[in-house]
Write a protein that holds these residues in place. Structure first.
Motif, short mmCIF file in Angstrom:
data_model
loop_
_atom_site.label_atom_id
_atom_site.label_comp_id
_atom_site.label_asym_id
_atom_site.label_seq_id
_atom_site.Cartn_x
_atom_site.Cartn_y
_atom_site.Cartn_z
N ALA A 75 48.28 36.60 35.79
CA ALA A 75 47.27 36.46 36.84
C ALA A 75 46.02 35.75 36.29
CB ALA A 75 46.88 37.84 37.38
N HIS A 76 45.79 35.83 35.01
CA HIS A 76 44.64 35.11 34.41
C HIS A 76 44.80 33.60 34.55
CE1 HIS A 76 42.23 38.30 32.56
NE2 HIS A 76 43.36 38.93 32.27
N VAL A 77 46.01 33.11 34.35
CA VAL A 77 46.24 31.67 34.45
C VAL A 77 46.05 31.20 35.89
CG1 VAL A 77 47.99 29.86 34.15
CG2 VAL A 77 47.76 31.66 32.43
N ASN A 125 47.29 50.88 30.66
CA ASN A 125 47.01 50.56 29.25
C ASN A 125 45.90 49.52 29.06
OD1 ASN A 125 48.46 48.35 30.20
ND2 ASN A 125 49.55 48.03 28.25
N GLU A 126 45.34 49.01 30.16
CA GLU A 126 44.30 47.99 30.03
C GLU A 126 43.10 48.37 30.89
OE1 GLU A 126 45.44 43.91 30.47
OE2 GLU A 126 47.36 44.18 29.46
N PRO A 127 42.22 49.18 30.38
CA PRO A 127 41.07 49.61 31.18
C PRO A 127 40.08 48.49 31.49
CG PRO A 127 40.91 50.45 28.94
CD PRO A 127 42.26 49.81 29.05
N TRP A 128 40.26 47.37 30.89
CA TRP A 128 39.34 46.22 31.07
C TRP A 128 39.81 45.22 32.11
CZ3 TRP A 128 41.93 47.44 26.47
CH2 TRP A 128 43.10 46.70 26.25
N HIS A 129 41.05 45.35 32.57
CA HIS A 129 41.70 44.33 33.40
C HIS A 129 41.61 44.70 34.88
CE1 HIS A 129 44.99 41.27 34.12
NE2 HIS A 129 45.11 42.03 35.22
N PHE A 130 41.02 43.79 35.69
CA PHE A 130 40.81 44.04 37.12
C PHE A 130 41.31 42.86 37.95
CE2 PHE A 130 37.94 46.93 35.05
CZ PHE A 130 37.91 48.05 35.86
N VAL A 141 40.53 39.40 35.85
CA VAL A 141 39.35 39.30 35.00
C VAL A 141 39.31 40.52 34.06
CG1 VAL A 141 37.81 40.47 36.65
CG2 VAL A 141 36.87 38.82 34.99
N ASP A 142 39.01 40.22 32.80
CA ASP A 142 38.80 41.29 31.83
C ASP A 142 37.30 41.43 31.63
OD1 ASP A 142 41.54 41.34 31.61
OD2 ASP A 142 41.60 40.32 29.68
N ILE A 143 36.84 42.66 31.63
CA ILE A 143 35.40 42.87 31.53
C ILE A 143 35.06 43.84 30.40
CG2 ILE A 143 35.03 42.42 33.99
CD1 ILE A 143 34.52 45.65 34.04
N ARG A 183 39.53 33.14 33.90
CA ARG A 183 40.57 32.13 34.05
C ARG A 183 40.97 31.59 32.68
NH1 ARG A 183 42.01 28.22 38.12
NH2 ARG A 183 43.80 27.11 37.26
N ARG A 184 42.26 31.55 32.44
CA ARG A 184 42.77 31.02 31.17
C ARG A 184 43.70 29.84 31.44
NH1 ARG A 184 45.09 36.68 29.35
NH2 ARG A 184 43.16 37.84 29.04
N SER A 185 43.72 28.96 30.48
CA SER A 185 44.71 27.88 30.55
C SER A 185 46.07 28.44 30.16
CB SER A 185 44.33 26.75 29.60
OG SER A 185 44.45 27.18 28.27
ZN ZN Z 1 43.51 40.90 31.66
#
Ligand code: ZN
Length: 234
Positions: free
Chosen positions: A174-176, A207-212, A181-183, A140-142
């Motif tokens: 979606a983070h906000v 392009n973002e293998p870390w983003h789920f 979640v990035d892992i 979660r990001r602000s």
């Molecule tokens: Zn992400």
């Protein structure tokens, strides 16, 4: 010479006598006055409130006695220095409340949606039994943080359009919302990309293998991946 001495003596003696008598008279007047005051119930020490009004019995005194006796100017009103000891009640302390949108630990499941958090915790536990540790690098990001990341991406990629392939504006991220979640590390990305669907978690972008995100029903196939993020509402 002999004639001069006696008169001088008598004069001086007489003067002395007179002054002594005067002093005695004044003293007796003083005493009388104070006694009278006591008798009348005046506290002549500090408060002499009604000397002027009800001082009729003692008003015949010569002004000399009055002047030396008690200062009649004393006003009955007490000095208004009696201030309430605590004029202002202590203010209720206001603890600065944290802004709810910025108080999340970004590298934890804190602030994630209940669905994503529940699924992710199950996936993390399952990965652990396979010997894989899933670490959250960004959950979660602000909105402020997201905007900062976007600004940095614009600098890096040279344009807003290019930047938003990687970092969405706060209103679209979606983070906000707590829904992404990035892992890490790499091994964890590979494990979750392969097994995430069991828990309803899917990799979204090529392009973002870390983003789920929680994009499917647990056990069902994940939707086709998107090439990259696009700055638009879902
Ligand atoms: Zn992400």
């Amino acid at each position: 010479m002999t004639n001069d001495l006696p008169p001088r003596r008598t004069v001086s003696v007489r003067t002395r006598l007179l002054s002594v008598t005067g002093l005695a008279v004044v003293a007796s007047l003083l005493i009388w006055h104070s006694q009278l005051s006591d008798f009348l119930g005046f506290d002549s020490a500090d408060t002499e409130p009604v000397v002027a009004g009800s001082g009729a019995p003692g008003s015949t005194k010569p002004p000399v006695a009055k002047r030396t006796a008690t200062p009649p100017t004393a006003k009955p009103t007490k000095p208004p220095s009696t201030r309430p000891p605590s004029s202002k009640p202590p203010k209720p302390k206001k603890t600065p409340t944290k802004a709810p949108s910025t108080s999340y630990d970004e590298s934890s499941t804190e602030g994630l949606s209940k669905t994503l958090r529940t699924r992710l915790l199950k996936a993390i536990a399952a990965a652990k039994t396979d010997g894989v540790t899933i670490s959250i690098t960004s959950g979660r990001r602000s909105a402020a943080k997201q905007q900062k990341l976007l600004d940095e991406a614009i600098q890096k990629y040279g344009s807003y359009q290019a930047a938003t392939r990687w970092v969405l504006p706060p209103e679209y991220s979606a983070h906000v919302k707590g829904k992404a979640v990035d892992i890490g590390p790499q091994l964890a990305m590979q494990w979750l990309n392969r097994n995430g669907y069991r828990y309803g978690i899917c990799r979204r972008y090529d392009n973002e293998p870390w983003h789920f995100e929680a994009l499917t029903t647990p056990g069902k196939k994940c939707p086709p991946r998107e090439p990259h993020a696009v700055a638009k509402a879902d």
